[in-house]
Design an enzyme around this catalytic site. Structure first.
Site, PDB file in Angstrom:
ATOM      1  N   ASP A 407      32.199  85.006  60.482  1.00 37.77           N
ATOM      2  CA  ASP A 407      32.798  86.297  60.829  1.00 37.77           C
ATOM      3  C   ASP A 407      33.816  86.133  61.956  1.00 37.77           C
ATOM      4  O   ASP A 407      33.774  85.169  62.729  1.00 37.77           O
ATOM      5  CB  ASP A 407      31.694  87.280  61.245  1.00 37.77           C
ATOM      6  CG  ASP A 407      32.132  88.730  61.111  1.00 37.77           C
ATOM      7  OD1 ASP A 407      33.174  88.979  60.474  1.00 37.77           O
ATOM      8  OD2 ASP A 407      31.421  89.602  61.626  1.00 37.77           O
ATOM      9  N   GLU A 410      39.688  85.516  62.055  1.00 41.73           N
ATOM     10  CA  GLU A 410      41.156  85.661  62.001  1.00 41.73           C
ATOM     11  C   GLU A 410      41.884  84.698  62.955  1.00 41.73           C
ATOM     12  O   GLU A 410      42.970  84.254  62.545  1.00 41.73           O
ATOM     13  CB  GLU A 410      41.546  87.124  62.316  1.00 41.73           C
ATOM     14  CG  GLU A 410      41.101  88.134  61.308  1.00 41.73           C
ATOM     15  CD  GLU A 410      39.620  88.459  61.406  1.00 41.73           C
ATOM     16  OE1 GLU A 410      39.049  88.872  60.389  1.00 41.73           O
ATOM     17  OE2 GLU A 410      39.039  88.269  62.488  1.00 41.73           O
ATOM     18  N   ASP A 475      36.177  95.467  57.178  1.00 39.84           N
ATOM     19  CA  ASP A 475      35.342  96.595  57.599  1.00 39.84           C
ATOM     20  C   ASP A 475      35.864  97.908  57.028  1.00 39.84           C
ATOM     21  O   ASP A 475      36.377  98.775  57.740  1.00 39.84           O
ATOM     22  CB  ASP A 475      35.295  96.659  59.130  1.00 39.84           C
ATOM     23  CG  ASP A 475      34.594  95.456  59.734  1.00 39.84           C
ATOM     24  OD1 ASP A 475      33.842  94.788  59.013  1.00 39.84           O
ATOM     25  OD2 ASP A 475      34.807  95.182  60.927  1.00 39.84           O
TER      26      ASP A 475
END
Length: 799
Positions: A407, A410, A475
């Protein structure tokens, strides 16, 4: 003239001169000479050299190396080695033509220009080509005024992305709905409705301008890096996805359990909670194959503990036993990890000592604040950091962890001042997730070569599929607006090589309890790559915690997902061998139908299924277009539809509109509670007959579901199905292919032949007549047969 007017005129003059300077710099590019280096054409100009090389007849690469630069550098996207392709160079006056059997690169010497065509079809041409400004390095092209443009990674803009200037900077968009210009997964890649693509093979941040000024201009802008791009072209969309994944790599086969149901939420706080959840799935007889543990596995609090990367023994006192107990029940355990090591975490001192973190300009660990605390960032490009991080994964995998959730990759916060071993944050930001997945994938190849990894991540780059990455759409808002764009994102990413893009089923962000929304999202999930309900925990994402009616509807969707596992697993095999996406846009079916270029809410799931989502509350009916050149059968009611037109379909509570193409074979299994019980020993084989279909085909791939490279190692079986219909006789043939190292079981096949409107005269398996049951109302024909090695045929004599 007033001061204000003078100021405006001065600004205008500066802008005009700056623009002219940039254009003039390139317009003055002068051809000087050319030469062939093997199969590579080198063009020498006054300000640098071009290197043009074919990878094969469908793919050509052009690199510009300005004077003073050493070479074109290394690609992070491309894995294909240039093939021994037959090329020809023709010089005629002012023009050079560099040709493969498919692609033609035409170079005008004066004025200097490069253009590309494929089998006589003009694709695009450099407009000003490479231009260096004070802040960016650009490459621009002239494109046709009518082209529809796809690509740029994951966005929510509608299928046609032309008219946007897209930022290339992976960044999460929390709670997005029907519009998002920047998301977790960006790519400097544009795909045209003319069945070609341009991949700007460069890592640093920048922009991809898809004709935002409406001047028929495609422009790539970057802060630095390689001036390299590939043009990929084909005659068909299937051919295009084959060639693009040939260039950038193909997805390895996932473990078969990946195609089952996941138990997931943000998040499980304790071992007791995890055990109770799985026990409830089993008690309710709802199939489940894996449980995903969010960040509470390594700490009790949301903030301050990221980077511990070890079980919190107070709330998870016996994790090894829990993992083993779940495995005994056929349930895999997956852990979340993040690349952030907080200064308050138990591993901070270790990370500093081992020098595994990104640094500041003088070599100290770069620390900064973000939502979870004060942190450093693992430098996934640094060999020392790769070994350190992998050893943590390896230790947990040795305890039985079967998959990983990466997670915030990026990375979520990545200050420009942070330095990696191979460049600044801005130079490597967009390939961080790519290299993180590479770290895990190559670790498995080294230390667990017989285990297929499961790598769930939300950020990557061009080619990340080859490292087994399974990305999700971020999300998303838990709302109807959040559901609406999910097909668009997955279809776009499938075109770009990323076939496993999927969504948090039910929606993630927001405490919205909407049972109809949840039901419709899970019904769509049956026909998307990964079935994984996930959400913030205030409203449960798991069906076992929903009210009775919603639970029952969810259970029905999950059971269908498991019944279709043989079909879905075969789609995974096809993707692995050819790059063909699991979810496919309708324009794959009708390549000349321009109206289909904008359609995303109806799509193909493999070759057999046509799926149309329901994304509005209380919707009673929906217009669904049925592709031409096929007949289609409602998957539930069996009603037949002729292709080439739209129909108003009444919606039903327990399923979304799904149709099967006439002439399709659908292998199915019933009764699984998880994939541990997967077996083709007793399977159903559905065939959708129609008198207009004179020949149909399908296939079924099978292996043990866990061996890496099972096909290459000969540890597989492949069943090929063919139908032939003429003069009231339907003949179906099964051919079996078995790998050299595979032992197959005999299969008891329950045949279901659809759309048989009269009772057959006779059915023969080989030369032997067999009994059958014909259902007059459903128009279905059922009989049993046994499939062994070799070729077999069933002949049905119709009235």
């Amino acid at each position: 003239m007033t001061n204000k007017i003078i100021l405006r005129f001065s600004i205008f003059l500066i802008v005009v001169l700056a623009s002219f300077s940039a254009i003039a710099q390139n317009s003055r590019r002068v051809y000087q000479s050319h030469k062939m280096n093997g199969n590579q054409l080198e063009l020498i100009t006054n300000d640098g050299n071009y290197e043009i090389q074919f990878y094969n007849q469908n793919i050509v690469e052009t690199a510009f190396i300005p004077k003073g630069e050493a070479g074109k550098g290394e690609s992070t996207a491309v894995v294909l080695q240039p093939e021994q392709t037959s090329v020809t160079l023709i010089e005629k006056g002012n023009e050079l033509q560099f040709l493969s059997e498919g692609m033609n690169v035409t170079i005008s010497k004066s004025p200097f220009d490069i253009s590309y065509s494929y089998k006589g079809r003009q694709l695009l041409s450099e407009k000003e080509g490479y231009i260096k400004t004070d802040s960016t390095e650009n490459i621009d092209f002239t494109i046709d005024k009518d082209e529809v443009l796809f690509g740029g990674g994951a966005r929510v803009l509608g299928m046609n992305r032309r008219g946007y200037r897209l930022q290339l900077y992976n960044r999460a968009h929390y709670g997005y709905g029907t519009h998002s210009e920047l998301m977790n997964y960006t790519m400097p890649l544009v795909i045209s409705s003319k069945m070609y693509a341009v991949n700007f093979d460069n890592a640093p941040i920048g922009y991809l301008d898809l004709d935002s000024k409406k001047t028929n201009t495609l422009r790539y802008e970057s802060i630095s890096g390689r001036k390299v791009y590939q043009v990929i072209a084909s005659d068909t969309w299937e051919g295009f996805t084959y060639e693009f994944t040939n260039l950038t790599g193909r997805q390895p086969m996932l473990p078969r359990w990946s195609f089952g149901n996941f138990s997931s939420r943000f998040g499980y706080h304790s071992e007791r909670e995890c055990r109770a959840t799985i026990d409830q799935f089993l008690k309710d007889s709802i199939p489940v194959d894996a449980i995903i543990l969010d960040l509470f596995w390594f700490g009790k609090e949301m903030k301050g503990e990221m980077g511990n990367l070890a079980f919190e023994r107070d709330s998870f006192p016996t994790p090894e036993k829990m993992i083993a107990d779940f495995a005994e029940k056929g349930v895999k355990t997956i852990l979340i990890t993040e690349p952030f090591i907080l200064t308050t975490s138990k591993r901070w001192d270790e990370a500093v000592k081992e020098e595994v973190l990104g640094t500041d300009s003088i070599g100290n660990p770069y620390t900064y604040d973000f939502y979870f605390g004060n942190t450093g960032l693992v430098d996934v490009f640094k060999p020392k950091a790769i070994d350190w991080f992998w050893n943590i994964y390896k230790g947990l995998a040795n305890k039985g962890i079967a998959g990983w959730w990466g997670d915030l990759g990026e990375p979520e916060v990545h200050p420009a001042g942070l330095q990696h071993v191979n460049g600044s944050a801005d130079e490597v930001h967009n390939i961080y997730g790519h290299y993180w997945a590479k770290l895990v994938y190559e670790g498995y190849q080294k230390d667990f070569p017989n285990q297929r990894p499961f790598i769930l991540m939300r950020a990557g780059a061009v080619g990340s599929q080859r490292y087994g990455m399974v990305p999700w759409t971020g999300d998303v808002s838990r709302s109807w607006d959040g559901l609406k764009p999910q097909t668009e994102i997955s279809l776009q990413m499938g075109l770009q090589g990323i076939a496993y893009m999927h969504s948090d089923l039910g929606g993630f962000a927001g405490d919205n309890l909407d049972d109809e929304l949840y039901t419709r999202w899970l019904q769509y999930g049956v026909f998307q790559p990964i079935f994984r309900p996930h959400a913030q925990e205030a409203v449960p994402s798991e069906p076992i915690f929903r009210e009775a009616k919603t639970k029952a509807l969810a259970k029905k969707s999950i059971q269908l997902r498991y019944q279709l596992m043989p079909y879905n697993y075969t789609l995974a095999f096809d993707n692995n061998r050819t790059g063909l996406p699991l979810m496919r846009p309708l324009f794959f079916e009708e390549q000349n139908n321009k109206e289909l270029l904008s359609v995303s809410d109806t799509y193909m799931w493999g070759d057999a299924f046509l799926v149309s989502t329901i994304t509005d509350a209380g919707l009673k009916e929906k217009e669904v277009y049925m592709p031409a050149n096929s007949v289609w059968f409602d998957f539930v009611s069996e009603k037949k539809y002729e292709g080439g037109k739209s129909y108003t379909i009444s919606t039903e509570e327990d399923h979304i509109p799904v149709f099967v193409r006439g002439g399709s074979f659908i292998p199915m299994i019933k009764g699984m509670l998880n994939s541990k019980n997967y077996s083709l020993e007793n399977m159903e084989l559905h065939y959708y007959h129609d008198m207009s279909v004179t020949a149909g085909k399908g296939h079924l791939y099978n292996d043990d579901g866990e061996t890496c490279d099972a096909f290459e190692k000969g540890k597989y079986e492949l069943l090929s199905f063919c139908s032939a219909f003429s003069k009231s006789k339907l003949k179906i043939t099964i051919a079996t292919e078995k790998g050299s190292n595979y032992k197959s079981l005999n299969k008891n096949v329950n045949w279901v032949i659809h759309n048989i409107d009269k009772e057959p005269k006779k059915i023969s398996l080989g030369k032997k007549s067999i009994d059958f049951i014909w259902d007059k109302e459903l128009k279905t024909l059922r009989f049993k047969g046994n499939v062994t090695e070799g070729n077999q045929s069933v002949t049905i004599k119709l009235r």
